[in-house]
Design an enzyme around this catalytic site. Structure first.
Site, short mmCIF file in Angstrom:
data_model
loop_
_atom_site.label_atom_id
_atom_site.label_comp_id
_atom_site.label_asym_id
_atom_site.label_seq_id
_atom_site.Cartn_x
_atom_site.Cartn_y
_atom_site.Cartn_z
N TRP A 1 18.68 -19.12 90.53
CA TRP A 1 19.34 -18.02 91.25
C TRP A 1 20.59 -18.56 91.98
O TRP A 1 20.54 -19.62 92.62
CB TRP A 1 18.37 -17.39 92.26
CG TRP A 1 19.06 -16.39 93.15
CD1 TRP A 1 19.46 -15.14 92.79
CD2 TRP A 1 19.46 -16.59 94.49
NE1 TRP A 1 20.09 -14.53 93.84
CE2 TRP A 1 20.11 -15.40 94.91
CE3 TRP A 1 19.35 -17.65 95.38
CZ2 TRP A 1 20.63 -15.25 96.18
CZ3 TRP A 1 19.87 -17.50 96.66
CH2 TRP A 1 20.50 -16.30 97.05
N ASP B 1 25.14 1.19 96.83
CA ASP B 1 24.12 0.23 96.42
C ASP B 1 22.76 0.68 96.94
O ASP B 1 22.53 1.86 97.23
CB ASP B 1 24.53 -1.18 96.91
CG ASP B 1 23.99 -2.30 96.04
OD1 ASP B 1 22.81 -2.66 96.21
OD2 ASP B 1 24.74 -2.83 95.18
N TRP C 1 22.47 -1.41 87.25
CA TRP C 1 21.05 -1.46 86.84
C TRP C 1 20.50 -2.81 87.26
O TRP C 1 20.74 -3.81 86.60
CB TRP C 1 20.96 -1.28 85.32
CG TRP C 1 19.58 -1.21 84.75
CD1 TRP C 1 18.63 -2.19 84.79
CD2 TRP C 1 19.00 -0.12 84.03
NE1 TRP C 1 17.49 -1.77 84.15
CE2 TRP C 1 17.69 -0.51 83.67
CE3 TRP C 1 19.46 1.15 83.65
CZ2 TRP C 1 16.84 0.33 82.95
CZ3 TRP C 1 18.61 1.97 82.93
CH2 TRP C 1 17.31 1.56 82.59
N ASP C 2 19.75 -2.81 88.36
CA ASP C 2 19.27 -4.08 88.91
C ASP C 2 17.85 -4.36 88.43
O ASP C 2 17.14 -3.46 87.94
CB ASP C 2 19.32 -3.99 90.44
CG ASP C 2 19.62 -5.34 91.08
OD1 ASP C 2 19.38 -6.37 90.44
OD2 ASP C 2 20.07 -5.36 92.24
N MET C 3 17.40 -5.59 88.60
CA MET C 3 16.04 -6.00 88.19
C MET C 3 15.77 -7.32 88.91
O MET C 3 16.34 -8.33 88.57
CB MET C 3 16.02 -6.19 86.67
CG MET C 3 14.68 -6.17 86.03
SD MET C 3 13.67 -7.60 86.33
CE MET C 3 14.68 -8.91 85.69
N ASN C 4 14.93 -7.24 89.95
CA ASN C 4 14.90 -8.37 90.88
C ASN C 4 13.62 -9.21 90.90
O ASN C 4 13.40 -9.94 91.86
CB ASN C 4 15.20 -7.86 92.30
CG ASN C 4 16.67 -7.59 92.49
OD1 ASN C 4 17.50 -8.44 92.16
ND2 ASN C 4 17.02 -6.42 92.99
N CYS D 1 22.33 -6.14 86.03
CA CYS D 1 22.20 -7.11 87.11
C CYS D 1 20.73 -7.50 87.20
O CYS D 1 19.84 -6.66 87.02
CB CYS D 1 22.66 -6.45 88.42
SG CYS D 1 22.38 -7.48 89.88
N ASP E 1 24.71 -13.67 91.94
CA ASP E 1 24.85 -13.22 93.33
C ASP E 1 25.79 -14.16 94.10
O ASP E 1 26.15 -13.89 95.25
CB ASP E 1 23.49 -13.21 94.03
CG ASP E 1 22.69 -11.95 93.67
OD1 ASP E 1 23.26 -11.03 93.06
OD2 ASP E 1 21.49 -11.89 94.01
#
Ligand code: GLA
Length: 744
Positions: free
Chosen positions: A201, A368, A479-482, A528, A550
């Protein structure tokens, strides 16, 4: 044998398959025994002479002979889709537990066909055809009743061969796939090095280069995403290859889940590349008549070094992978609400930011995280995709309408694949989580993964997204995915199919993104995953750009952009000027440096606090105006890595017509009494002259390419460069210069 016509694929009477354009050839043949043997992947070979010679059939000590055929040892025979257990002891392309309970299978040639249409892979992304030919070769195992169809596509204008495989169970009982790779390329003995992109990360795309030893070297993911630890890309090259010379085979998988790319060098120094879904923790039950399709592997060849390899990837990604409606379209500059407001967004805050954005010349406002029901921090609400009416009393639609009335575009953040236990969705559907029975589930950012192997989950998410997009007010989706996957299982599948979940998840994800992006082709989607935790050709097929990391600190970004550029064109990269001290590494850098590193990405913007937006207003207006003026060059231009010593980085971008050449030069740590540095540029018109704008000096294209020009230098003892002639940089650490050459 005749040279291939412009049909690109020629098959000789003795079954030598020659896939060639003017620059590259991929050649294989059927052995007298029916084994598909690899002959060549590299520079173009138009003549057929010598292609059917070898591999040598000689006595080889203790090596086994396939089916007792004298001196025919598969262990040292280059093959197209090898199997284990019949005299080849290397890692196979396919490993199947057949209905007799063993894994000994043999695939022999049956038939082939050539077509000018490139078929689509079911539920999987694939490179588009056009000016291409596709060869399908069918292989069969008459005992275990397996049928395998290998697909190869060669392109007229790209130095690329794509491959995939279809496995069909033609028997009457189920079989189990333990490994089904997309492609295998067996290369001749040689001294090779490999280059791959590793990371973590905020440190994505670090370049690692190592010699290929005897043994196996594997980059892989078993986390459910292609991951930031290893991008699904690897370059294998002749020893000593540099940017401008050397033979390189680049391999990438168009897939966003668990993958493996292995390089195996055996005792005879033959080198095997296998690429596909990671066989570790993978099984697939194939019932009679069912077909399993692998994702698509992409191989490129360059005999002019790593730069030419990257040019091939960039051209191919823009032309055949990323959505065509955006790949050459200038991207809007944007202001993202995240660093300005975090979760404290509401209608008034967003409208206030929209005013700021407008005053700075920014073209799009992105709302966001924090806008949906009950989402005040990261512990709750994922899955409940309805507007928080406490924050947006008239709905997101009205806020969007008012933002757009100011002449801005409007973008919205989603994290569709995730669920918080503190959510209405979890209360209603606890069975929708990825889970295994009787285990306490691991968490990541307090959240869990929704089970996209289930069609009801995919349908729910489509409806949520559709309800916002159908208003016509949303121009862009982040389109996030954390989090990555753990305790992977599905409540909807029997015990015998639990190890299918990661791949079934990807098929569900591709169905979802495929359906929503094709219903809304004019909405710009940005992929993202905590930065670059799932940045791959698979999602690029649906989403035109990605949040590459990031890490917004410009020094951190230098290695990230350099690394990503081996595979990805700038048209796919997003970047913004973030706050200082940087939130990830604490570094303080100037707006100038942040602007000039952030320059080298097509999607550019800002994520700053209101105070920062205020205090740096003039510089930000300048940055946005530069970004807007150069937006078209960033999507269509050609990017080259010119220099990278770690402490100094130099990049070059040529506009599509070649009339503008941008050179970014970055100096990390200062030192006294530095040598004057000179650098050569590449890919210019030797007979043209170019004016370096800030020095008002003309250079011949030949001089810039063969002699180079003096880079700006740091000298803390002298006056800073206040006449702007681009000779001297600001004194101190973390400094940069963006230079523009214009062709006269
Ligand atoms: C991730 C992203 C950030 C931001 C937050 C919102 O961390 O990388 O840019 O969108 O999620 O929760």
């Amino acid at each position: 044998m005749k040279a291939p016509d412009n049909g690109l694929i020629h098959v000789s009477e003795d079954r030598v398959f020659n896939l060639s354009n003017q620059r590259i050839s991929y050649i294989f043949r059927v052995s007298p025994e029916g084994i598909l043997e690899h002959v060549h992947f590299g520079g173009a070979i138009a003549s057929g002479h010598g292609l059917s010679a070898g591999p040598r059939r000689e006595f080889r000590g203790a090596v086994l002979e396939f089916q007792g055929i004298k001196h025919y040892q598969l262990d040292d025979t280059p093959q197209e889709y090898p199997l284990f257990g019949t005299s080849d002891s290397r890692q196979p392309a396919l490993h199947v537990l057949n209905s007799a309970g063993n894994t000994v299978n043999t695939l022999l040639y049956k038939s082939h066909e050539v077509s000018s249409t490139k078929p689509k892979l079911p539920n999987l992304p694939n490179a588009r055809g056009g000016n291409s030919r596709t060869l399908k070769v069918r292989l069969e195992d008459a005992v275990s009743r397996l049928e395998v169809t290998l697909s190869y596509t060669i392109y007229e204008h790209h130095n690329v061969v794509t491959r995939s495989a279809e496995i069909r169970n033609a028997g009457t009982e189920a079989v189990r796939l333990d490994s089904a790779m997309s492609s295998c390329v067996d290369l001749p003995q040689g001294e090779y090095e490999l280059l791959h992109l590793r990371g973590s990360w905020s440190r994505e795309f670090e370049v690692e280069r190592v010699g290929v030893p005897q043994g196996r070297f594997v980059i892989e993911s078993a986390r459910g995403t292609s991951s930031n630890a290893h991008n699904p890309f690897l370059a294998l090259m002749s020893k000593g290859t540099e940017e401008q010379h050397g033979d390189v085979i680049g391999t990438a998988l168009m897939y966003s889940g668990n993958f493996a790319i292995a390089v195996e060098k055996n005792e005879f120094e033959s080198v095997r590349i296998t690429v596909g879904i990671n066989p570790f923790n993978f099984q697939w039950r194939l019932e009679p008549s069912e077909i399993f399709s692998t994702p698509e592997a992409v191989h490129v060849f360059s005999n002019q070094g790593l730069d030419a390899m990257s040019q091939t990837w960039h051209g191919f990604v823009n032309d055949k992978v990323s959505p065509p409606q955006f790949s050459s379209k200038a991207r809007p500059t944007y202001l993202n609400s995240w660093e300005a407001a975090y979760f404290n967004v509401n209608h008034d805050v967003v409208l206030g930011l929209a005013d700021k954005a407008k005053a700075l010349g920014v073209e799009m406002l992105v709302l966001d995280d924090g806008w949906f029901m009950g989402r005040n921090n990261d512990t709750s609400s994922l899955g409940d995709w309805q507007t928080d009416v406490g924050k947006f009393p008239q709905g997101i639609e009205e806020t969007a309408r008012q933002v757009k009335a100011k002449g801005l575009k409007f973008g919205l953040w989603f994290e569709p694949e995730m669920i918080s236990k503190a959510s209405q969705l979890y209360t209603a559907h606890p069975e929708w989580l990825i889970q295994v029975p009787d285990r306490v589930l691991s968490t990541g950012r307090y959240q869990h993964t929704l089970d996209l192997s289930r069609q009801d989950v995919v349908d729910y998410l489509f409806e949520c997204l559709d309800s916002f997009l159908s208003t016509g007010l949303i121009d862009y989706i982040k389109w996030d995915m954390n989090r990555v996957m753990s305790e992977v299982g599905s409540t909807a599948l029997p015990a015998s199919r639990q190890l299918e979940v990661p791949h079934r998840y990807m098929l569900g994800l591709y169905r979802l993104v495929g359906k929503i992006t094709s219903k809304y082709p004019n909405v710009l989607f940005e992929n993202c995953a905590s930065g670059g935790n799932r940045f791959d050709l698979g999602l690029l097929h649906f989403m035109s750009q990605g949040w590459v990391s990031d890490m917004c600190d410009p020094i951190g970004r230098l290695s990230i952009i350099s690394g990503a550029s081996y595979l990805f064109p700038l048209s796919t990269l997003a970047s913004y000027i973030g706050p200082v001290p940087n939130h990830q590494n604490g570094r303080v850098s100037s707006v100038k440096m942040r602007k000039e590193v952030g320059f080298f990405a097509a999607a550019r913007g800002l994520s700053l606090s209101e105070a920062d937006l205020e205090s740096a207003q003039e510089e930000i207006i300048d940055a946005i105006s530069l970004y807007k003026a150069t937006a078209q060059d960033l999507v269509e231009g050609r990017f080259h890595r010119i220099k990278n010593t770690g402490n100094e980085v130099c990049w070059q971008l040529n506009s599509k017509c070649g009339g503008r050449v941008y050179v970014g030069y970055y100096h990390v740590l200062s030192a006294p009494n530095l040598p004057f540095r000179r650098t050569k540029l590449v890919n210019l018109d030797a007979s043209a002259s170019y004016r370096l704008q800030c020095r008002n000096t003309n250079f011949g294209g030949d001089a810039l390419m063969n002699l180079g020009f003096d880079l700006p230098y740091i000298d803390a003892m002298q006056e800073p460069d206040d006449n702007g002639d681009g000779h001297r940089m600001d004194p101190g650490d973390f400094v940069s210069r963006l230079l523009l050459f214009k062709r006269n």
